[in-house]
Design a protein around this motif. Structure first.
Motif, PDB file in Angstrom:
ATOM      1  N   LYS A   1     -12.247   1.213  -0.972  1.00 63.46           N
ATOM      2  CA  LYS A   1     -11.824   2.344  -0.003  1.00 63.46           C
ATOM      3  C   LYS A   1     -12.956   3.327  -0.037  1.00 63.46           C
ATOM      4  O   LYS A   1     -13.505   3.660  -1.195  1.00 63.46           O
TER       5      LYS A   1
ATOM      6  N   SER B   1       5.253  -4.850   5.590  1.00 59.38           N
ATOM      7  CA  SER B   1       4.880  -3.764   4.608  1.00 59.38           C
ATOM      8  C   SER B   1       5.499  -3.162   3.422  1.00 59.38           C
ATOM      9  O   SER B   1       6.872  -3.166   3.896  1.00 59.38           O
TER      10      SER B   1
ATOM     11  N   ARG C   1      -1.791   2.334   5.001  1.00 61.78           N
ATOM     12  CA  ARG C   1      -0.718   1.050   5.330  1.00 61.78           C
ATOM     13  C   ARG C   1      -0.661   1.026   6.748  1.00 61.78           C
ATOM     14  O   ARG C   1      -0.654  -0.245   7.413  1.00 61.78           O
TER      15      ARG C   1
ATOM     16  N   GLU D   1       0.708  -1.187   0.056  1.00 62.60           N
ATOM     17  CA  GLU D   1       0.073   0.047  -0.005  1.00 62.60           C
ATOM     18  C   GLU D   1       0.752   1.318   0.167  1.00 62.60           C
ATOM     19  O   GLU D   1       1.781   1.549   0.962  1.00 62.60           O
TER      20      GLU D   1
ATOM     21  N   ASP E   1      -3.158  -2.714  -2.911  1.00 57.18           N
ATOM     22  CA  ASP E   1      -3.416  -1.661  -3.302  1.00 57.18           C
ATOM     23  C   ASP E   1      -3.570  -1.672  -4.997  1.00 57.18           C
ATOM     24  O   ASP E   1      -2.526  -2.168  -5.515  1.00 57.18           O
TER      25      ASP E   1
END
Length: 314
Positions: A109, A38, A22, A16, A60
């Motif tokens: 989102k 991440s 994130r 992300e 994402d």
């Protein structure tokens, strides 16, 4: 199944580029007991998936460098991670392309953290059921092996010979006469009875479903067609299992969508049009991997306006 997944390690990778989202994903997943890793771009995220072999990966769509669609295709080439695509503004085109790229699920989102946790928990519950079923199958197989290796009891000693040289058989030691074989009567056919589900674990096939050369073993997560292994995503595999388990019984899109979430088909649960469209995409991907068309199916039949079912045996 990979080593980390077999050991039950709760590892998640988050790909992300938005720092706030994130950090939110890290917090949500770590609260759920996951070890998280991440990345802010697709290339770094792909390398994290390769290195850590996560159970679940969030991805994402809009990122610098390669986008989420290309990242999904590259991840799917080597990993069976449960891939959740995050799309913006509910763009249906993004959702469909993401699923076609190999994603198992999607969230729009802004998403609710509770919904993300619920979908991941549903996936983990399916894994637990598969692992429990696999343990049962292994225990049963081990029991059969032990029974086969147990030596048979020794036959009784022969009766002492009589003075005339013939063995005397007493009532206590005489073996009862073998019963005469009785021919089994064929079951009466009932033309009104609905077709039974396809073969499964209960019929002595060691958990294999079979239909027209298509074979599926849920406990070992194996699928093959005419002896060639099929590479299916988790959602594709689960949809195929649901349909093969139901046989000729039709499963609606809403029913299948809820089953993927680990929920039963009741009207209190909401299934959106996008959820139903996702089922259509998963089924299209599955058909493509099987090499069949929707108009002339060999395995999965569309019942227009109702849902899907397996084709007839003939």
């Amino acid at each position: 199944m990979t080593a980390n997944q077999a050991n039950g390690e709760r590892i998640a990778v988050i790909i992300e580029d938005d720092l706030d989202i994130r950090q939110l994903l890290v917090e949500v997943l770590e609260q759920g007991g996951f070890e998280t890793h991440s990345a802010g771009n697709g290339l770094d995220g792909i390398e994290l998936v390769r290195r850590h072999d996560p159970i679940v990966t969030t991805l994402d769509v809009s990122m610098p460098g390669i986008d989420g669609f290309e990242a999904a295709r590259r991840i799917r080439a080597f990993s069976g991670t449960y891939l959740i695509m995050l799309t913006a503004l509910g763009e249906e085109a993004d959702t469909l392309i993401g699923l076609q790229s190999g994603a198992d699920d999607y969230l729009v989102k802004p998403f609710r953290p509770r919904e993300l946790r619920a979908r991941i928990d549903a996936m983990l519950r399916r894994r637990e059921r598969e692992r429990d079923s696999r343990t049962d199958v292994e225990s049963l197989t081990a029991g059969r092996t032990a029974d086969a290796s147990t030596p048979a009891p020794a036959p009784p000693a022969p009766a002492p010979a009589s003075p005339s040289g013939a063995a005397e058989a007493s009532p206590e030691t005489s073996a009862p006469p073998a019963p005469e074989p009785v021919a089994a009567e064929p079951a009466a056919a009932d033309a009104t009875t609905a077709p039974a589900p396809l073969t499964g674990a209960a019929d002595g096939h060691d958990g294999w479903y079979e239909h027209r050369g298509l074979r599926l073993q849920p406990e070992m997560h194996l699928a093959s067609l005419d002896g060639e292994q099929l590479e299916l995503t988790r959602s594709e595999f689960e949809l195929l299992r649901l349909l093969m388990d139901s046989g000729r019984r039709v499963r609606s899109k809403a029913d299948l969508a809820l089953s993927l979430r680990g929920e039963s088909y009741v009207t209190s649960y909401y299934v959106s049009d996008a959820d139903k469209r996702a089922i259509e995409v998963h089924l299209a991907n599955l058909r493509r991997k099987l090499g069949e068309s929707a108009t002339q199916p060999n395995w999965i039949e569309t019942v227009r306006g109702v849902g899907y079912r397996m084709t007839a045996e003939d």
